[in-house]
Design a protein around this motif. Structure first.
Motif, PDB file in Angstrom:
ATOM      1  N   MET A 337       0.882  -1.177  -0.131  1.00 57.46           N
ATOM      2  CA  MET A 337       0.010  -0.042  -0.043  1.00 57.46           C
ATOM      3  C   MET A 337       0.776   1.240   0.030  1.00 57.46           C
ATOM      4  N   THR A 338       2.078   1.170   0.688  1.00 59.13           N
ATOM      5  CA  THR A 338       2.890   2.407   0.792  1.00 59.13           C
ATOM      6  C   THR A 338       3.542   2.434  -0.776  1.00 59.13           C
ATOM      7  N   THR A 339       3.908   1.587  -1.414  1.00 57.45           N
ATOM      8  CA  THR A 339       4.327   1.596  -2.613  1.00 57.45           C
ATOM      9  C   THR A 339       3.239   2.293  -3.568  1.00 57.45           C
ATOM     10  N   LEU A 340       2.325   1.589  -3.499  1.00 52.52           N
ATOM     11  CA  LEU A 340       1.010   2.402  -4.193  1.00 52.52           C
ATOM     12  C   LEU A 340       0.595   3.849  -3.938  1.00 52.52           C
ATOM     13  N   SER A 341       0.704   4.066  -2.626  1.00 55.69           N
ATOM     14  CA  SER A 341       0.553   5.452  -2.305  1.00 55.69           C
ATOM     15  C   SER A 341       1.422   6.612  -2.764  1.00 55.69           C
ATOM     16  N   GLN A 342       2.714   6.000  -2.632  1.00 54.58           N
ATOM     17  CA  GLN A 342       3.810   6.824  -3.200  1.00 54.58           C
ATOM     18  C   GLN A 342       3.818   7.221  -4.530  1.00 54.58           C
ATOM     19  N   ALA A 343       3.479   6.183  -5.362  1.00 51.27           N
ATOM     20  CA  ALA A 343       3.382   6.248  -6.529  1.00 51.27           C
ATOM     21  C   ALA A 343       2.056   7.005  -7.159  1.00 51.27           C
ATOM     22  N   LEU A 344       1.141   7.094  -6.282  1.00 48.89           N
ATOM     23  CA  LEU A 344      -0.161   7.852  -6.720  1.00 48.89           C
ATOM     24  C   LEU A 344       0.220   9.267  -6.081  1.00 48.89           C
ATOM     25  N   ARG A 345       1.231   9.337  -5.043  1.00 46.96           N
ATOM     26  CA  ARG A 345       1.629  10.859  -4.501  1.00 46.96           C
ATOM     27  C   ARG A 345       2.309  11.628  -5.838  1.00 46.96           C
ATOM     28  N   ALA A 346       3.267  10.939  -6.294  1.00 45.17           N
ATOM     29  CA  ALA A 346       4.068  11.229  -7.355  1.00 45.17           C
ATOM     30  C   ALA A 346       3.523  11.665  -8.612  1.00 45.17           C
ATOM     31  N   GLN A 347       2.293  10.767  -8.845  1.00 41.62           N
ATOM     32  CA  GLN A 347       1.651  10.911 -10.080  1.00 41.62           C
ATOM     33  C   GLN A 347       0.670  12.165  -9.912  1.00 41.62           C
ATOM     34  N   THR A 348       0.132  12.318  -8.696  1.00 43.03           N
ATOM     35  CA  THR A 348      -0.816  13.519  -8.254  1.00 43.03           C
ATOM     36  C   THR A 348       0.095  14.600  -8.286  1.00 43.03           C
ATOM     37  N   HIS A 349       1.264  14.657  -7.829  1.00 41.91           N
ATOM     38  CA  HIS A 349       2.022  15.920  -7.672  1.00 41.91           C
ATOM     39  C   HIS A 349       2.337  16.116  -9.034  1.00 41.91           C
ATOM     40  N   GLU A 350       2.629  15.338 -10.070  1.00 36.35           N
ATOM     41  CA  GLU A 350       3.205  15.604 -11.335  1.00 36.35           C
ATOM     42  C   GLU A 350       1.787  16.021 -12.114  1.00 36.35           C
ATOM     43  N   HIS A 351       0.469  15.578 -11.761  1.00 36.76           N
ATOM     44  CA  HIS A 351      -0.477  15.957 -12.639  1.00 36.76           C
ATOM     45  C   HIS A 351      -0.580  17.441 -12.060  1.00 36.76           C
ATOM     46  N   ALA A 352      -0.538  17.618 -10.704  1.00 36.34           N
ATOM     47  CA  ALA A 352      -0.900  19.101 -10.492  1.00 36.34           C
ATOM     48  C   ALA A 352       0.118  20.260 -11.141  1.00 36.34           C
ATOM     49  N   ASN A 353       1.334  19.534 -11.126  1.00 36.87           N
ATOM     50  CA  ASN A 353       2.228  20.722 -11.991  1.00 36.87           C
ATOM     51  C   ASN A 353       1.763  20.992 -13.216  1.00 36.87           C
ATOM     52  N   ARG A 354       1.427  19.976 -13.917  1.00 37.71           N
ATOM     53  CA  ARG A 354       0.952  19.993 -15.407  1.00 37.71           C
ATOM     54  C   ARG A 354      -0.561  20.770 -15.479  1.00 37.71           C
ATOM     55  N   LEU A 355      -1.200  20.652 -14.348  1.00 40.55           N
ATOM     56  CA  LEU A 355      -2.481  21.416 -14.545  1.00 40.55           C
ATOM     57  C   LEU A 355      -2.286  22.612 -14.367  1.00 40.55           C
ATOM     58  N   HIS A 356      -1.447  23.178 -13.224  1.00 40.82           N
ATOM     59  CA  HIS A 356      -1.098  24.515 -13.023  1.00 40.82           C
ATOM     60  C   HIS A 356      -0.506  25.280 -14.370  1.00 40.82           C
ATOM     61  N   THR A 357       0.393  24.208 -15.209  1.00 36.83           N
ATOM     62  CA  THR A 357       1.107  24.571 -16.319  1.00 36.83           C
ATOM     63  C   THR A 357      -0.008  25.099 -17.283  1.00 36.83           C
ATOM     64  N   VAL A 358      -1.045  24.172 -17.460  1.00 37.96           N
ATOM     65  CA  VAL A 358      -2.188  24.477 -18.607  1.00 37.96           C
ATOM     66  C   VAL A 358      -2.996  25.597 -18.105  1.00 37.96           C
ATOM     67  N   ALA A 359      -3.187  25.592 -16.647  1.00 40.00           N
ATOM     68  CA  ALA A 359      -4.015  26.671 -16.287  1.00 40.00           C
ATOM     69  C   ALA A 359      -3.282  28.049 -16.632  1.00 40.00           C
ATOM     70  N   THR A 360      -2.046  28.063 -16.479  1.00 41.58           N
ATOM     71  CA  THR A 360      -1.233  29.474 -16.506  1.00 41.58           C
ATOM     72  C   THR A 360      -1.208  29.786 -18.142  1.00 41.58           C
ATOM     73  N   LEU A 361      -1.098  28.670 -18.877  1.00 38.81           N
ATOM     74  CA  LEU A 361      -1.095  28.877 -20.280  1.00 38.81           C
ATOM     75  C   LEU A 361      -2.277  29.510 -20.898  1.00 38.81           C
ATOM     76  N   ILE A 362      -3.619  28.908 -20.200  1.00 41.17           N
ATOM     77  CA  ILE A 362      -4.992  29.657 -20.512  1.00 41.17           C
ATOM     78  C   ILE A 362      -5.094  30.923 -20.103  1.00 41.17           C
ATOM     79  N   GLU A 363      -4.793  31.175 -18.979  1.00 44.92           N
ATOM     80  CA  GLU A 363      -4.478  32.385 -18.587  1.00 44.92           C
ATOM     81  C   GLU A 363      -3.802  33.534 -19.376  1.00 44.92           C
ATOM     82  N   LEU A 364      -2.710  32.886 -19.958  1.00 44.25           N
ATOM     83  CA  LEU A 364      -1.963  33.999 -20.798  1.00 44.25           C
ATOM     84  C   LEU A 364      -2.712  34.169 -22.098  1.00 44.25           C
ATOM     85  N   GLY A 365      -3.696  33.378 -22.634  1.00 46.95           N
ATOM     86  CA  GLY A 365      -4.375  33.371 -23.738  1.00 46.95           C
ATOM     87  C   GLY A 365      -3.827  32.449 -24.768  1.00 46.95           C
ATOM     88  N   ARG A 366      -3.003  31.565 -24.384  1.00 46.64           N
ATOM     89  CA  ARG A 366      -2.439  30.638 -25.114  1.00 46.64           C
ATOM     90  C   ARG A 366      -3.085  29.158 -25.054  1.00 46.64           C
TER      91      ARG A 366
END
Length: 549
Positions: A337-366
Motif C-alpha cells: 500500500m505504501t508503494t502504491l500510495s507513493q506512486a499515486l502521490r508522485a503521479q498526483t504531484h506531477e499532474h498538479a504541476n501539469r494542471l498548473h501549467t495548463v491553467a497558466t497557459l490558458i490565463e496567458l491566452g495561449r
C-alpha cells in the motif's frame, strides 16, 4: 523460568542419599564383621582340630609312649610326660587310656584310673578321629589316635583336646582387629558417601526428591504449553530438548524420547543452523524459513553460582522462537500500500504541476498550446495504460507503473517499461505482484539516481505459462560475492546510515512473495543490477488475505 528456593525444612536429595548410604555402609560393615567373626571361629575350630589330631598321632607313634603303655603302671611314667606336653603344645588335656577307657593320664590327677568320656570306636578299629564332645573339662574339640604295637594290634589310645572356652578366648582376642577393620571401612565409606552427597547436592541444586518431581512436572507442562518455541542445545551442537511449538516452526521430529539430535543433521535454514551451532548470544534476531519469519533469542545456560557455590559452568544454550509470519505479512501488505500510495502521490504531484501549467497557459491566452500540452500528457499516460491493458491486463500493476513513471520523472530518472504476452485474470495474487515489482523498482530507482545515465528498465513478459519480470538499472551494480546476503533481513542494496532502521526488508519481502507464488528470483550484475523474477501461471490463484496464503 526461575526455580523457587528449596525450603530449609525439606531435606535435599543429596542429604537423604547420604543418610541412606551411611546406614547401608554401617549395616554392610556390621554384616561383614559378623561374617568375619563367624568365619574366624570356623577357621579356628578347623585349625584346632588339625592341630590336636597331629599332636595325638605324634604321641601315638612315640616309642616312649608305645613302651610305657606296656608297663605294669603306665600312669607313673606317662602322667608327668603328658603334663609336659600339655604345657608345651598349648592344649587343655592329653589323655592316654587303655582299650577299656581307663585313663593313664589326665590334667586332673583325681580322674586317673577313671573311664574316658568320648567316642573310641574308630580308634579301636585302628583309625584316628576328631570330634567335639563334652567331657570332664567341658565341651572340647578333641582327636583320638590308636597306639599300635609291632603286631598291628591296638594296645592303647591317645586323646588330645582343646576346650571350646579356650577357642572362644582366642576368638575374642581377634575381635578388636575385626572391629578396627570394620571401623576403617565405615570411615572410608562415610567419606565416599559424603563426597557423593556433595556432588549430588551440586547437580540437583539442593532440591529434595519431592521438589524435583514437582519441578519436573511443572517445567514439562510449561515447556509444552508455551506458545513460543523453546530449544536447548548442548556445547556439542546437539538439540537435547525442544517443545512442540519449536518442532512446528522448524519442522523438527515430534518431541518424545529420543537421543540428542545434531544440528548439522537437521533440515534447518542455514542462518538458524549457524546460530544454534555457534552458541553465541542473540537478541531479537529475525530469521527466515521457507514460509515463516521467526524472531530468535539465544543465551548461554549456566548453573546459578549462588546456589551451588561454585563458578558458573556453561551447559549449552537456550533459544526461544517467536513466529512473526502474520506480522510480516501485514508488513508486506503495508509495504504494498505504501508503494502504491507513493506512486499515486508522485503521479498526483506531477499532474498538479501539469494542471498548473495548463491553467497558466490558458490565463496567458495561449489556449492552443495549453491544449497541445494536455493532449501530449494524456497520450503518454494513455500509451502506458494501453500497453498494460492490451497485454497483461493487471490493473494493480498498471496503476503501479503509471505511478512509478511519474515518480521517476519527478526524480529525473528515465524509466523504460515494456510488456508483452497475456496474463490470465486472477492468475497471480495482486498484492504479491505489487510487492515484488514495487520493491524492485524502488531499489532500481535509488541505484540509478546515483549514476550518470539515470536509467531504469522494467520488462514484463507472459509466455509459455510463465510471467517473467526483469528490472535493471544503470547504477553501480552489486558485489557478486554479496548477492546471497542481500536477501537476508538487515541487508540492503542501498547505502543508508545505521540509524535509519528501515533498510533491508524490501528484498526479503520480495523473496517471500516470490516463494509464495512458487517462482524463482535471479540476480546479476552487469553495468548495473539486474533482477529477474519468473512466476508460474498454472498455479491456483492465491487467496485474498493473509490467512489464505
Amino acid at each position: 523460568m526461575g526455580a523457587p528456593r528449596a525450603p530449609r525444612r525439606v531435606r535435599s536429595l543429596a542429604g537423604i542419599l547420604f543418610g541412606v548410604q551411611l546406614v547401608l555402609i554401617i549395616a554392610v560393615c556390621a554384616a561383614l564383621s559378623i561374617t568375619s567373626y563367624v568365619s574366624t571361629s570356623s577357621r579356628m575350630r578347623t585349625a584346632t582340630a588339625d592341630r590336636v589330631l597331629s599332636i595325638a598321632e605324634t604321641l601315638a607313634h612315640d616309642p616312649f609312649v608305645t613302651a610305657a603303655v606296656q608297663k605294669p603302671d603306665p600312669s607313673a611314667t606317662l602322667q608327668p610326660y603328658a603334663l609336659t606336653v600339655i604345657s608345651t603344645a598349648d592344649v587343655d588335656f592329653v589323655t592316654i587310656m587303655d582299650r577299656d577307657r581307663t585313663r593313664y593320664t589326665h590334667p586332673n590327677p583325681e580322674e586317673l584310673g577313671k573311664k574316658y568320656i568320648g567316642s573310641i570306636d574308630e580308634a579301636l578299629e585302628g583309625h584316628s578321629q576328631v570330634e567335639q564332645y563334652a567331657g570332664t573339662l567341658g565341651p572340647s574339640v578333641r582327636a583320638i589316635a590308636p597306639i599300635i604295637d609291632d603286631t598291628g594290634a591296638v594296645t592303647a589310645m591317645v586323646s588330645v583336646g582343646v576346650t571350646v572356652r579356650t577357642i572362644s578366648i582366642a576368638q575374642a582376642a581377634a575381635l578388636p582387629q575385626i572391629l578396627i577393620v570394620a571401623l576403617a571401612a565405615i570411615l572410608l565409606g562415610g567419606i565416599g558417601a559424603w563426597s557423593l552427597s556433595r556432588y549430588l547436592n551440586r547437580v540437583t541444586l539442593g532440591y529434595g526428591p519431592e521438589q524435583l518431581r514437582r519441578l519436573f512436572a511443572f517445567y514439562d507442562s510449561a515447556l509444552h504449553s508455551l506458545r513460543e518455541g523453546l530449544i536447548l542445545t548442548d556445547d556439542d551442537g546437539r538439540l537435547v530438548l525442544y517443545n512442540d511449538q519449536a518442532a512446528e516452526l522448524l519442522g523438527l521430529p515430534i518431541t518424545g524420547t529420543h537421543d540428542p539430535l545434531s544440528v548439522d543433521d537437521l533440515a534447518l535454514p542455514a542462518s538458524i543452523r549457524s546460530l544454534l551451532s555457534s552458541g553465541r548470544d542473540a537478541h531479537d534476531e529475525i530469521h527466515l524459513t521457507a514460509d515463516r519469519v521467526i524472531v530468535v533469542n539465544q543465551q548461554r545456560a549456566r548453573q546459578p553460582a549462588r546456589r551451588t557455590r561454585i563458578r558458573e559452568e556453561s551447559m549449552g544454550t537456550v533459544a526461544t522462537l517467536r513466529d512473526r509470519t502474520d506480522i510480516q505479512e501485514l508488513t508486506g501488505e503495508l509495504e504494498t500500500m505504501t508503494t502504491l500510495s507513493q506512486a499515486l502521490r508522485a503521479q498526483t504531484h506531477e499532474h498538479a504541476n501539469r494542471l498548473h501549467t495548463v491553467a497558466t497557459l490558458i490565463e496567458l491566452g495561449r489556449e492552443r498550446e495549453a491544449l497541445d500540452f494536455a493532449v501530449r500528457d494524456q497520450q503518454e499516460s494513455q500509451r502506458l495504460t494501453d500497453s498494460f491493458v492490451q497485454s497483461l491486463d493487471e490493473p494493480f500493476i498498471t496503476a503501479l507503473m503509471i505511478g512509478k513513471a511519474a515518480q521517476a520523472h519527478e526524480r529525473g530518472i528515465r524509466l523504460t517499461i515494456t510488456a508483452s504476452g497475456e496474463l490470465p485474470p486472477g492468475a497471480l495474487d495482486a498484492r504479491d505482484l505489487v510487492t515484488v515489482t514495487g520493491n524492485l523498482l524502488d531499489n532500481a530507482l535509488d541505484a540509478a539516481a546515483a549514476s550518470d545515465e539515470r536509467h531504469v528498465w522494467a520488462d514484463f513478459s507472459a509466455a509459455d505459462g510463465e510471467l517473467t519480470i526483469t528490472v535493471a538499472d544503470s547504477g553501480p551494480g552489486l558485489d557478486t560475492g554479496a548477492i546471497d546476503t542481500i536477501f537476508h533481513l538487515g541487508e540492503s542494496t542501498k547505502a543508508a546510515p545505521a540509524a535509519s532502521g528501515g533498510r533491508g526488508y524490501g528484498l526479503v519481502l520480495v523473496r517471500q512473495a516470490v516463494a509464495r507464488l512458487g517462482g524463482t528470483l535471479e540476480v546479476e550484475s552487469d553495468a548495473g543490477a539486474i533482477f529477474t523474477v519468473t512466476l508460474p501461471l498454472d498455479r491456483a490463484p492465491a487467496g485474498g488475505g493473509p490467512d489464505d496464503r
